[in-house]
Design a protein around this motif. Structure first.
Motif, PDB file in Angstrom:
ATOM      1  N   LEU A   1       0.818  -1.213   0.000  1.00  0.00           N
ATOM      2  CA  LEU A   1       0.000   0.000   0.000  1.00  0.00           C
ATOM      3  C   LEU A   1       0.854   1.268   0.000  1.00  0.00           C
ATOM      4  O   LEU A   1       0.531   2.232  -0.703  1.00  0.00           O
ATOM      5  CB  LEU A   1      -0.940  -0.003   1.205  1.00  0.00           C
TER       6      LEU A   1
ATOM      7  N   VAL B   1      -7.230  -7.355  -5.820  1.00  0.00           N
ATOM      8  CA  VAL B   1      -6.711  -6.560  -4.708  1.00  0.00           C
ATOM      9  C   VAL B   1      -5.266  -6.127  -4.935  1.00  0.00           C
ATOM     10  O   VAL B   1      -4.804  -5.148  -4.332  1.00  0.00           O
ATOM     11  CB  VAL B   1      -6.847  -7.363  -3.395  1.00  0.00           C
TER      12      VAL B   1
ATOM     13  N   TYR C   1      -9.508   0.157  -2.593  1.00  0.00           N
ATOM     14  CA  TYR C   1      -8.915  -0.818  -1.678  1.00  0.00           C
ATOM     15  C   TYR C   1      -9.777  -1.066  -0.452  1.00  0.00           C
ATOM     16  O   TYR C   1      -9.789  -2.187   0.074  1.00  0.00           O
ATOM     17  CB  TYR C   1      -7.512  -0.370  -1.277  1.00  0.00           C
TER      18      TYR C   1
ATOM     19  N   TYR D   1     -10.712  -4.830   0.096  1.00  0.00           N
ATOM     20  CA  TYR D   1     -10.202  -5.442   1.319  1.00  0.00           C
ATOM     21  C   TYR D   1     -11.340  -5.969   2.172  1.00  0.00           C
ATOM     22  O   TYR D   1     -11.221  -7.026   2.799  1.00  0.00           O
ATOM     23  CB  TYR D   1      -9.357  -4.438   2.104  1.00  0.00           C
TER      24      TYR D   1
END
Length: 539
Positions: A41, A102, A117, A121
């Motif tokens: 990330l 993802v 995300y 997620y």
């Protein structure tokens, strides 16, 4: 016990292997996801650390809340294909889709990526929760024999750790092959507080890294399909066992959750597991960040993670031997006490030193103990609660346990990500200030040691010792023998064995042997509905 042995069909080696292999894909997905989420990330998706923390936190909170309801929902499922297998199939298919998406970085700006995300997620952790609850509970419905279930769990642990090692090798080498190109602008850069002289990550190199993540995720998706086929076609769900799970059918989810959350052995175990799992999650989710920013060994990230996983795989026979000699509770406490000096060692590894391999190899042994022994303990707690209440609540116990695990992982990953923010992490910069590495050192050593010690204190209070566990097993075996002989009793006694149309089993009319007063539910309420039914029938 010979009569009991005759009523129990042993699991075949093929069935145990198929069940064990069925979880390999999910374990690889979860280990890769946990180990690389933070660094993906902030370094690959180019998200600010606080945004990354909010993504992790938002998805995990939804997962924790939904786990409480997923367990009872699964327990109340009844289809022609069984109780558990439909959930395994559906959740695995969702895992395949979400895992494929993802690791993709859309070109929609920071705000768009934040929404992308968070949604993905949430879907991924929900799908994994559905898979994990159903798959982990599935072992309870493969056999009535606790030794057979323990054997199946050992097969699962062994294949999972071997699969995880292979998965980490595959993922790490895939990323390494797509690592920064030779013309990367980050080469030979040093940090400067002046942002104009601190070059940004090269665009070509970044795109290559993103391609490596996508290729790795595609391989994991293919493995998930193979694992699903093994479970569906290689195992058989014992419907005679699953039909008894779930307790009273008119009992709502909240009452079921209350029983699970107030059962004394489970309370101490969950508290112990929570405080011990947070350091494991910090080490798991922050090890890549620690190696890169505290030790300046970016090219060794994959090798360090691989060393930890190989150590875990090699330690499986040792852990099983220790458990057989010392028992589950004592072994769990000993391994976690051994983890404390290992965590402290992260503070003293010199920058650029390969001594980190010795630390992570030792840590890998305790990590495996944390992943293996608690599942044996959950089985003991479930059996003990069944003796106390007369109800099998396998799935709710697993669901609450996984909620606790998810909460601990959430706290650990967020702490690892926030450590970057506290240290002054610069998004998109080739190099980072020394304060980033210092913050990660303190997090990986001081915080982990303190939390582990608190967990050990609660584990010491856990009441199911080896002697108590033997009493539980003996009482359950006697109950099974009584249940198997009940048809003959019914034929001999006629209507005397039936009150108001209900057969009174021996275990419902007397307290089973081996029960201890201290293991009662924390709630003192008693269900007198059976006595009322008897009174009405007599009148």
């Amino acid at each position: 016990m010979a009569d009991l042995a005759k009523t129990t069909n042993p699991l075949s080696v093929v069935a145990k292997l198929c069940y064990a292999f069925g979880g390999v894909g999910g374990e690889i997905l979860w280990v890769v996801f946990g180990a690389y989420t933070s660094i993906f990330l902030v370094d690959v998706a180019q998200m600010p650390p606080l945004f990354a923390a909010s993504i992790i936190f938002g998805s995990r909170v939804v997962d924790i809340l939904c786990n409480v309801f997923l367990g009872p929902m699964i327990d109340r499922t009844n289809t022609r294909w069984g109780k558990i297998k439909p959930w395994i199939v559906i959740s695995t298919l969702f895992l395949i889709v979400t895992n494929a998406l993802v690791w993709y970085v859309p070109d929609v700006g920071t705000g768009g990526k934040l929404a992308w995300y968070i949604i993905l997620y949430i879907l991924l952790v929900l799908a994994f929760s559905g898979f994990s609850i159903s798959y982990r509970t599935f072992v309870m419905f493969l056999s009535e024999d606790s030794s057979e279930r323990d054997s199946a769990m050992q097969y699962r642990a062994l294949l999972a750790i071997v699969g995880v090692v292979g998965g980490i090798v595959m993922h790490g080498q895939t990323l390494a092959s797509f690592r920064r190109s030779e013309h990367d602008s980050c080469d030979n850069m040093t940090y400067s507080a002046n942002s104009s002289t601190n070059s940004s990550v090269d665009g070509v190199s970044l795109q290559m890294t993103r391609t490596g993540y996508i290729i790795s995720s595609a391989a994991v998706c293919g493995l998930l399909l193979l694992c699903l086929s093994a479970v569906v076609f290689g195992t058989t769900e014992r419907k005679d066992i699953s039909a008894t799970s779930g307790g009273k059918r008119d009992q709502n989810m909240f009452k079921t959750a209350k029983i699970v959350l107030t059962f004394r052995p489970n309370v101490y175990f969950l508290l112990a597991y929570f405080f011990i799992q947070i350091p494991v999650s910090i080490g798991h989710g922050g090890i890549a960040l620690y190696v890169q920013y505290s030790l300046d060994l970016e090219d060794q990230i994959e090798n360090v993670i691989l060393a930890m996983m190989v150590a875990s795989a090699a330690a499986m026979p040792v852990i099983a031997w220790v458990v057989s000699k010392l028992g589950r509770k004592t072994s769990y406490i000993c391994f976690q006490l051994a983890a404390i000096p290992i965590y402290i060692g992260f503070q003293f590894v010199p920058k650029g030193s390969l001594a980190v391999f010795a630390v992570v190899i030792a840590l890998g042994v305790t990590v495996l103990a944390q992943n293996f022994i608690p599942w044996l303990i959950v089985s003991d707690i479930t059996e003990d609660c069944c003796l106390q209440t007369g109800e099998r609540l396998d799935t709710p116990f697993v669901a609450i346990f996984l909620s606790t695990k998810s909460l601990a992982i959430t706290v650990g990953l967020i702490m690892a990500t926030i450590g970057l923010e506290i240290g002054g992490y610069k998004v998109g910069s080739c190099t980072q200030p020394d304060t980033v590495g210092s913050a990660l050192r303190i997090l990986a050593s001081t915080f982990t040691s303190v939390l582990t010690f608190i967990g050990v204190v609660f584990a010491w209070r856990y009441p199911i010792t080896e002697d108590r566990r033997k009493e539980i097993t003996e009482a359950i075996n006697k109950r099974k023998l009584s249940r198997n002989s009940q048809p003959d009793e019914t034929q001999r006694n006629g209507s005397l064995s039936n009150v108001n149309g209900k057969v009174l089993l021996p275990e419902e009319s007397s307290r089973p042997e081996g029960l201890q007063e201290g293991d009662k539910l924390l709630s003192s309420e008693l269900d007198l509905s059976v006595l009322l039914d008897c009174k009405e029938s007599v009148v």
